[in-house]
Design a protein around this motif. Structure first.
Motif, PDB file in Angstrom:
ATOM      1  N   ALA A 155     -30.210  42.089  37.910  1.00 11.66           N
ATOM      2  CA  ALA A 155     -30.751  42.953  39.218  1.00 11.66           C
ATOM      3  C   ALA A 155     -30.538  44.135  39.007  1.00 11.66           C
ATOM      4  N   SER A 156     -30.172  44.322  38.182  1.00  8.53           N
ATOM      5  CA  SER A 156     -29.875  46.707  38.181  1.00  8.53           C
ATOM      6  C   SER A 156     -30.726  46.668  37.104  1.00  8.53           C
ATOM      7  N   ALA A 157     -31.806  45.508  35.804  1.00  9.23           N
ATOM      8  CA  ALA A 157     -32.655  45.763  34.967  1.00  9.23           C
ATOM      9  C   ALA A 157     -33.788  46.000  35.846  1.00  9.23           C
ATOM     10  N   ALA A 158     -33.771  44.850  36.863  1.00  8.12           N
ATOM     11  CA  ALA A 158     -35.000  44.837  37.725  1.00  8.12           C
ATOM     12  C   ALA A 158     -35.154  45.894  38.894  1.00  8.12           C
ATOM     13  N   HIS A 213     -30.304  49.459  28.000  1.00  9.65           N
ATOM     14  CA  HIS A 213     -28.747  49.175  28.592  1.00  9.65           C
ATOM     15  C   HIS A 213     -29.100  47.580  29.337  1.00  9.65           C
ATOM     16  N   CYS A 214     -30.167  47.608  30.944  1.00  9.31           N
ATOM     17  CA  CYS A 214     -29.446  46.762  30.998  1.00  9.31           C
ATOM     18  C   CYS A 214     -29.858  45.196  30.909  1.00  9.31           C
ATOM     19  N   LEU A 215     -31.286  45.492  30.330  1.00  7.65           N
ATOM     20  CA  LEU A 215     -31.550  44.121  29.383  1.00  7.65           C
ATOM     21  C   LEU A 215     -30.468  43.926  28.254  1.00  7.65           C
ATOM     22  N   HIS A 216     -29.870  44.964  27.737  1.00  7.73           N
ATOM     23  CA  HIS A 216     -29.922  44.256  26.317  1.00  7.73           C
ATOM     24  C   HIS A 216     -28.060  43.702  27.661  1.00  7.73           C
ATOM     25  N   GLU A 217     -27.628  44.497  28.093  1.00 10.76           N
ATOM     26  CA  GLU A 217     -26.643  43.254  28.891  1.00 10.76           C
ATOM     27  C   GLU A 217     -26.582  42.316  29.294  1.00 10.76           C
ATOM     28  N   ALA A 218     -28.131  41.423  29.924  1.00 13.91           N
ATOM     29  CA  ALA A 218     -28.717  40.853  30.762  1.00 13.91           C
ATOM     30  C   ALA A 218     -28.707  39.371  29.846  1.00 13.91           C
ATOM     31  N   GLY A 219     -29.174  40.098  27.921  1.00 17.84           N
ATOM     32  CA  GLY A 219     -29.332  39.389  27.017  1.00 17.84           C
ATOM     33  C   GLY A 219     -30.516  38.912  26.677  1.00 17.84           C
ATOM     34  N   LEU A 220     -31.644  40.079  27.204  1.00 15.77           N
ATOM     35  CA  LEU A 220     -33.277  39.996  27.028  1.00 15.77           C
ATOM     36  C   LEU A 220     -32.690  41.321  25.866  1.00 15.77           C
ATOM     37  N   ARG A 234     -41.794  56.150  39.537  1.00 16.18           N
ATOM     38  CA  ARG A 234     -41.028  57.977  39.181  1.00 16.18           C
ATOM     39  C   ARG A 234     -42.573  57.999  38.091  1.00 16.18           C
ATOM     40  N   GLY A 235     -42.341  57.077  37.227  1.00 12.76           N
ATOM     41  CA  GLY A 235     -43.409  57.458  36.115  1.00 12.76           C
ATOM     42  C   GLY A 235     -42.493  58.292  34.868  1.00 12.76           C
ATOM     43  N   ASN A 236     -43.613  59.523  34.207  1.00 11.95           N
ATOM     44  CA  ASN A 236     -42.800  59.795  33.702  1.00 11.95           C
ATOM     45  C   ASN A 236     -42.442  61.430  34.169  1.00 11.95           C
ATOM     46  N   ALA A 237     -42.309  61.359  35.681  1.00 11.47           N
ATOM     47  CA  ALA A 237     -41.745  62.639  36.086  1.00 11.47           C
ATOM     48  C   ALA A 237     -40.847  62.943  36.222  1.00 11.47           C
ATOM     49  N   GLY A 238     -40.837  64.433  36.017  1.00 12.56           N
ATOM     50  CA  GLY A 238     -39.204  65.204  36.339  1.00 12.56           C
ATOM     51  C   GLY A 238     -38.906  65.696  34.950  1.00 12.56           C
ATOM     52  N   HIS A 239     -37.604  66.464  34.499  1.00  8.34           N
ATOM     53  CA  HIS A 239     -37.713  66.598  32.520  1.00  8.34           C
ATOM     54  C   HIS A 239     -38.075  65.728  31.800  1.00  8.34           C
ATOM     55  N   PRO A 240     -37.801  65.685  30.808  1.00  8.55           N
ATOM     56  CA  PRO A 240     -38.077  64.389  29.856  1.00  8.55           C
ATOM     57  C   PRO A 240     -36.748  64.021  29.307  1.00  8.55           C
ATOM     58  N   ARG A 241     -35.710  64.410  30.176  1.00  8.37           N
ATOM     59  CA  ARG A 241     -34.542  63.788  29.983  1.00  8.37           C
ATOM     60  C   ARG A 241     -34.531  62.871  30.837  1.00  8.37           C
ATOM     61  N   ASP A 242     -34.735  63.056  32.401  1.00  8.67           N
ATOM     62  CA  ASP A 242     -34.570  62.175  33.496  1.00  8.67           C
ATOM     63  C   ASP A 242     -35.691  60.981  33.031  1.00  8.67           C
ATOM     64  N   GLN A 243     -36.734  60.666  32.386  1.00  4.19           N
ATOM     65  CA  GLN A 243     -37.283  59.831  31.650  1.00  4.19           C
ATOM     66  C   GLN A 243     -36.884  59.354  30.908  1.00  4.19           C
ATOM     67  N   MET A 244     -35.881  59.748  29.845  1.00  3.89           N
ATOM     68  CA  MET A 244     -34.987  58.854  28.210  1.00  3.89           C
ATOM     69  C   MET A 244     -33.569  58.045  29.424  1.00  3.89           C
ATOM     70  N   ARG A 245     -33.624  58.793  30.675  1.00  2.44           N
ATOM     71  CA  ARG A 245     -32.530  58.611  31.287  1.00  2.44           C
ATOM     72  C   ARG A 245     -32.961  57.082  31.885  1.00  2.44           C
ATOM     73  N   ARG A 246     -34.117  57.058  32.433  1.00  2.91           N
ATOM     74  CA  ARG A 246     -34.655  56.127  33.175  1.00  2.91           C
ATOM     75  C   ARG A 246     -35.091  54.674  32.217  1.00  2.91           C
ATOM     76  N   THR A 247     -35.479  54.575  31.109  1.00  8.23           N
ATOM     77  CA  THR A 247     -35.415  54.151  29.828  1.00  8.23           C
ATOM     78  C   THR A 247     -34.921  53.456  29.095  1.00  8.23           C
ATOM     79  N   GLY A 248     -33.506  54.392  28.527  1.00  8.32           N
ATOM     80  CA  GLY A 248     -32.303  54.521  28.326  1.00  8.32           C
ATOM     81  C   GLY A 248     -31.519  53.634  29.552  1.00  8.32           C
ATOM     82  N   LEU A 249     -32.094  53.192  30.766  1.00  8.41           N
ATOM     83  CA  LEU A 249     -30.784  52.647  31.656  1.00  8.41           C
ATOM     84  C   LEU A 249     -31.069  51.053  32.029  1.00  8.41           C
TER      85      LEU A 249
END
Ligand SMILES: Nc1ncnc2c1ncn2[C@@H]1O[C@H](COP(=O)(O)OP(=O)(O)O)[C@@H](O)[C@H]1O
Ligand SMILES: [Mg+2]
Length: 314
Positions: free
Chosen positions: A270-273, A300-307, A282-297
């Motif tokens: 659910a968190s990955a979805a 992380h969720c995919l990893h924890e869900a075994g995907l 949000r696409g690429n909006a905001g600071h590049p760091r925000d973008q990295m945070r979004r893909t990082g999350l």
């Protein structure tokens, strides 16, 4: 937020269908989101005006779901949770009022007393009070799922799962093959879990800004039912992964009240979805760091869900 002439036009449209509607001079803007504005009408009721266009999807269906949910929930109140009573609602027949963007509908409901929470206020509060609030949120979720499921069954509600819907919306929006792969893998794993059940009636969009806190000895108020429907209980925690320690206290409160801990695979799916939905919005909006945070999350969720295998290394 609308200009005075538009507020007058809204008033003229809504007043015949909603008794004792206060004049716009008494309306105080309480919140504004992607999909519309919410006014405190200063008579103990709130008015939510939903736009036809906002984020992904469309305002008509959001409005429809919220009205259906508030109708069947009928002011549900337990020791730990409460839902505002519906006062009135209708789609707009003229969706072009004043200078407002096209409008889908309005909902008038009981105004809940208490502090309107926000992610910022919650994350910046002292650890002890955050813990207590998290536990109360967990207990509120457990109570809500139990009581709402009975009411939704009795009403024969067909409101569908928000996670599957979010994945479809996100997939349509996202262009990359990698993101499509992630969407498809989450959707498949999620549907497998849903087939095992049990499905409960969820709020579906719980974050601090949809919670009203009227003090530690009072039930927590839940608002904003546009994502509600039948789903797995873990959907209630879809926005919680970025909330740090509060996620753990919410899990604790939920487990104590319901007798069952959340299933972590379902929770991370659910968190990955949700993370995918945020990237789609949000696409690429905001600071590049925000973008990295979004893909990082998302990773992380995919990893924890075994995907893990669905996304390549950065
Ligand atoms: N019934 C209510 N009682 C008290 N406050 C409310 C109520 N409904 C909405 N609010 C306040 O208005 C804000 C916006 O309403 P919400 O339904 O969450 O709309 P949005 O779709 O913009 O998030 C909420 O964050 C909450 O603080
Ligand atoms: Mg909200």
């Amino acid at each position: 937020m609308f200009d005075p002439a538009t507020l007058d036009a809204l008033y003229k449209d809504i007043a015949p269908a909603s008794a004792d509607l206060p004049a716009p001079a008494h309306w105080v803007l309480a919140g504004e989101g992607l999909w519309g504005s919410v006014y405190d009408l200063s008579d103990g009721t709130m008015l939510k005006v939903v736009r036809r266009h906002g984020g992904l999807g469309n305002g008509e269906t959001l409005h429809h779901r919220e009205v259906q949910a508030l109708t069947l929930l009928n002011g549900l109140t337990t020791d730990y949770v409460r839902v505002p009573k519906l006062v009135g609602a209708a789609p707009f027949t003229n969706s072009y009022l004043g200078s407002a963007p096209p409008l889908a509908g309005w909902v008038r409901m009981e105004g809940l007393q208490g502090r309107r929470l926000s992610t910022d206020s919650v994350l910046s509060s002292p650890a002890r009070s955050r813990d207590l609030l998290g536990e109360r949120i967990g207990a509120a979720i457990a109570d809500f799922n139990l009581a709402a499921t009975r009411l939704a069954e009795a009403a024969g509600s067909k409101l569908a799962d928000t996670i599957t819907r979010s994945l479809i919306l996100a997939r349509n929006q996202l262009g990359s093959a990698e993101m499509h792969r992630a969407c498809d893998a989450i959707a498949k794993a999620w549907l497998d879990l849903c087939a095992q059940g049990p499905l409960v009636f969820v709020h579906g969009d719980l974050n601090p800004s949809n919670i009203i806190d009227n003090g530690a000895d009072q039930p927590l108020g839940l608002v904003d039912f546009a994502e509600s429907g039948w789903s797995l209980a873990e959907t209630e925690f879809r926005h919680f992964e970025p909330l740090g320690a509060m996620r753990d206290s919410a899990f604790r409160g939920y487990t104590a009240r319901s007798g069952n801990p959340p299933d972590l695979k379902a929770y991370y799916l659910a968190s990955a979805a949700d993370a995918l939905m945020v990237i789609a919005l949000r696409g690429n909006a905001g600071h590049p760091r925000d973008q990295m945070r979004r893909t990082g999350l998302l990773r992380h969720c995919l990893h924890e869900a075994g995907l893990t295998e669905t996304m390549s290394e950065p």
